[in-house]
Design an enzyme around this catalytic site. Structure first.
Site, PDB file in Angstrom:
ATOM      1  N   ASP A  43       5.319 -25.925  26.603  1.00 49.82           N
ATOM      2  CA  ASP A  43       4.760 -25.952  27.949  1.00 49.82           C
ATOM      3  C   ASP A  43       3.735 -24.848  28.141  1.00 49.82           C
ATOM      4  O   ASP A  43       3.565 -23.980  27.306  1.00 49.82           O
ATOM      5  CB  ASP A  43       5.888 -25.727  28.973  1.00 49.82           C
ATOM      6  CG  ASP A  43       6.600 -27.024  29.320  1.00 49.82           C
ATOM      7  OD1 ASP A  43       6.118 -28.088  28.914  1.00 49.82           O
ATOM      8  OD2 ASP A  43       7.630 -26.950  30.006  1.00 49.82           O
ATOM      9  N   LYS A  65       0.906 -28.277  31.638  1.00 52.00           N
ATOM     10  CA  LYS A  65       1.525 -27.794  32.860  1.00 52.00           C
ATOM     11  C   LYS A  65       1.794 -29.020  33.698  1.00 52.00           C
ATOM     12  O   LYS A  65       0.912 -29.851  33.879  1.00 52.00           O
ATOM     13  CB  LYS A  65       0.486 -26.892  33.540  1.00 52.00           C
ATOM     14  CG  LYS A  65       0.988 -26.064  34.655  1.00 52.00           C
ATOM     15  CD  LYS A  65      -0.154 -25.158  35.088  1.00 52.00           C
ATOM     16  CE  LYS A  65       0.083 -24.636  36.466  1.00 52.00           C
ATOM     17  NZ  LYS A  65      -1.053 -23.872  36.948  1.00 52.00           N
ATOM     18  N   MET A 178       7.732 -21.441  42.271  1.00 51.66           N
ATOM     19  CA  MET A 178       6.569 -22.282  42.601  1.00 51.66           C
ATOM     20  C   MET A 178       6.192 -22.165  44.067  1.00 51.66           C
ATOM     21  O   MET A 178       5.821 -23.156  44.701  1.00 51.66           O
ATOM     22  CB  MET A 178       6.877 -23.764  42.264  1.00 51.66           C
ATOM     23  CG  MET A 178       7.198 -23.982  40.809  1.00 51.66           C
ATOM     24  SD  MET A 178       7.863 -25.611  40.471  1.00 51.66           S
ATOM     25  CE  MET A 178       9.590 -25.391  40.884  1.00 51.66           C
TER      26      MET A 178
HETATM   27  N1  SAH Z   1      12.351 -23.020  33.956  1.00 51.60           N
HETATM   28  C1  SAH Z   1      11.623 -21.895  34.484  1.00 51.60           C
HETATM   29  C2  SAH Z   1      10.971 -22.193  35.809  1.00 51.60           C
HETATM   30  C3  SAH Z   1       9.898 -23.260  35.750  1.00 51.60           C
HETATM   31  S1  SAH Z   1       9.120 -23.513  37.304  1.00 51.60           S
HETATM   32  C4  SAH Z   1      12.571 -20.699  34.599  1.00 51.60           C
HETATM   33  O1  SAH Z   1      13.786 -20.846  34.430  1.00 51.60           O
HETATM   34  O2  SAH Z   1      12.092 -19.594  34.846  1.00 51.60           O
HETATM   35  C5  SAH Z   1       7.709 -22.465  37.159  1.00 51.60           C
HETATM   36  C6  SAH Z   1       7.804 -21.319  38.151  1.00 51.60           C
HETATM   37  O3  SAH Z   1       8.635 -20.281  37.622  1.00 51.60           O
HETATM   38  C7  SAH Z   1       6.495 -20.631  38.469  1.00 51.60           C
HETATM   39  O4  SAH Z   1       5.767 -21.335  39.437  1.00 51.60           O
HETATM   40  C8  SAH Z   1       6.979 -19.307  38.997  1.00 51.60           C
HETATM   41  O5  SAH Z   1       7.445 -19.425  40.318  1.00 51.60           O
HETATM   42  C9  SAH Z   1       8.190 -19.048  38.111  1.00 51.60           C
HETATM   43  N2  SAH Z   1       7.866 -18.180  36.980  1.00 51.60           N
HETATM   44  C10 SAH Z   1       7.956 -18.473  35.673  1.00 51.60           C
HETATM   45  N3  SAH Z   1       7.633 -17.395  34.917  1.00 51.60           N
HETATM   46  C11 SAH Z   1       7.332 -16.399  35.776  1.00 51.60           C
HETATM   47  C12 SAH Z   1       6.937 -15.035  35.627  1.00 51.60           C
HETATM   48  N4  SAH Z   1       6.779 -14.476  34.424  1.00 51.60           N
HETATM   49  N5  SAH Z   1       6.712 -14.309  36.739  1.00 51.60           N
HETATM   50  C13 SAH Z   1       6.880 -14.835  37.956  1.00 51.60           C
HETATM   51  N6  SAH Z   1       7.256 -16.111  38.165  1.00 51.60           N
HETATM   52  C14 SAH Z   1       7.485 -16.884  37.097  1.00 51.60           C
END
Ligand code: SAH
Length: 261
Positions: A43, A65, A178
């Site tokens: 991803d 994405k 998100m």
């Molecule tokens: N499966 C992932 C989430 C996917 S949805 C998990 O468990 O983290 C994608 C969202 O995750 C982004 O829009 C943001 O809100 C958050 N996200 C992922 N990585 C991030 C990071 N390094 N810093 C801040 N937000 C993050």
């Protein structure tokens, strides 16, 4: 429906969480599987440098994405995983954070189950845990919050379909994934459902990486501050009085890129 081939000829799919961004937050199991994989379907939001752990001859397929126009549609992606496994490959489906937290891991597995393809799920450090730790904001704390909720702040037709009365509660920490685009709506709804405008709230962008940025404010002022600072996705929103601890507990100093210890 065609008959699934015998398990000898079918490969496996590993649905692997790559953690929130910092490569060393990858699990040992994830690192080993990535190093062994014949094919890696990855991803947009995976930890930087993680593909360097792959075999040089491994097939690397970008699945994009989910919200962009260039992404592979989910149904096609599900079929791709089945096709690769049926070709006898060891497939790693690499996702940001944890596969079962807003990661559509469940949807992909359903297709694998229906197709008789063996699979495993490897959990990862979800963004909420990673960002909270690296920002110095404990998600729970005996003096502040006895529960924590993860919610999606994804805007659809200008609204966010959430059970606001259950989220706008005292002694609860709410983490919105998100949520950058929907931040004004999130803050408006949390206030409309009973939280004071001075209830603490924070945004963490690029958490755990050298580009991490943390902004703290309150529900009344966070949207304006975030817009002024030009905060963009990926970012998490943390709402709760635990945010007050950040000033004292922040320990992580992001470095300019390229600098390593
Ligand atoms: N499966 C992932 C989430 C996917 S949805 C998990 O468990 O983290 C994608 C969202 O995750 C982004 O829009 C943001 O809100 C958050 N996200 C992922 N990585 C991030 C990071 N390094 N810093 C801040 N937000 C993050």
């Amino acid at each position: 429906m065609s008959q699934a081939p015998s398990s000898q000829s079918v490969g496996s799919v590993y649905i692997v969480g790559s953690g929130p961004g910092e490569l060393e937050l990858l699990t040992l199991r994830a690192a080993r599987l990535i190093g062994e994989a014949d094919a890696i379907v990855y991803d947009h939001l995976i930890a930087e440098g993680v593909l360097d752990l792959a075999r040089p001859d491994a097939e690397k397929i970008y699945a994009g994405k989910e919200s962009s126009n260039h992404s592979v549609p989910q149904a096609e992606l599900n079929r791709l995983l089945v096709r690769l496994a049926r070709a006898g490959k060891k497939v790693v489906r690499l996702k940001g954070g944890d596969p079962f937290v807003f990661g559509r891991g469940g949807e992909e597995i359903e297709t694998l189950v229906d197709s008789g393809v063996p699979f495993e799920v490897v959990p990862g450090v979800t963004a909420a845990a990673g960002c909270a730790a690296y920002a110095g904001i404990p998600l729970t704390h005996r003096d502040h919050a006895q529960a924590v909720a993860f919610a999606t702040g994804h805007l659809k037709d200008g609204t966010i379909n959430l059970d606001w009365p259950s989220l706008a509660r005292p002694r609860l920490t709410v983490v919105f994934y998100m949520g950058v685009g929907g931040l004004p709506e999130i803050c408006r709804q949390m206030i409309a459902h009973g939280l004071p405008a001075d209830h603490p709230a924070a945004v963490v962008q690029n958490g755990t990486t050298s580009r991490q940025r943390v902004l703290t404010a309150d529900l009344g002022t966070l949207p304006e501050k975030v817009a002024a600072a030009g905060i963009r996705s990926p970012a998490l929103i943390i709402v709760g009085t635990v945010v007050r601890l950040q000033q004292k507990l922040a320990w992580f100093r992001p470095r300019p890129s390229g600098e390593r210890d």
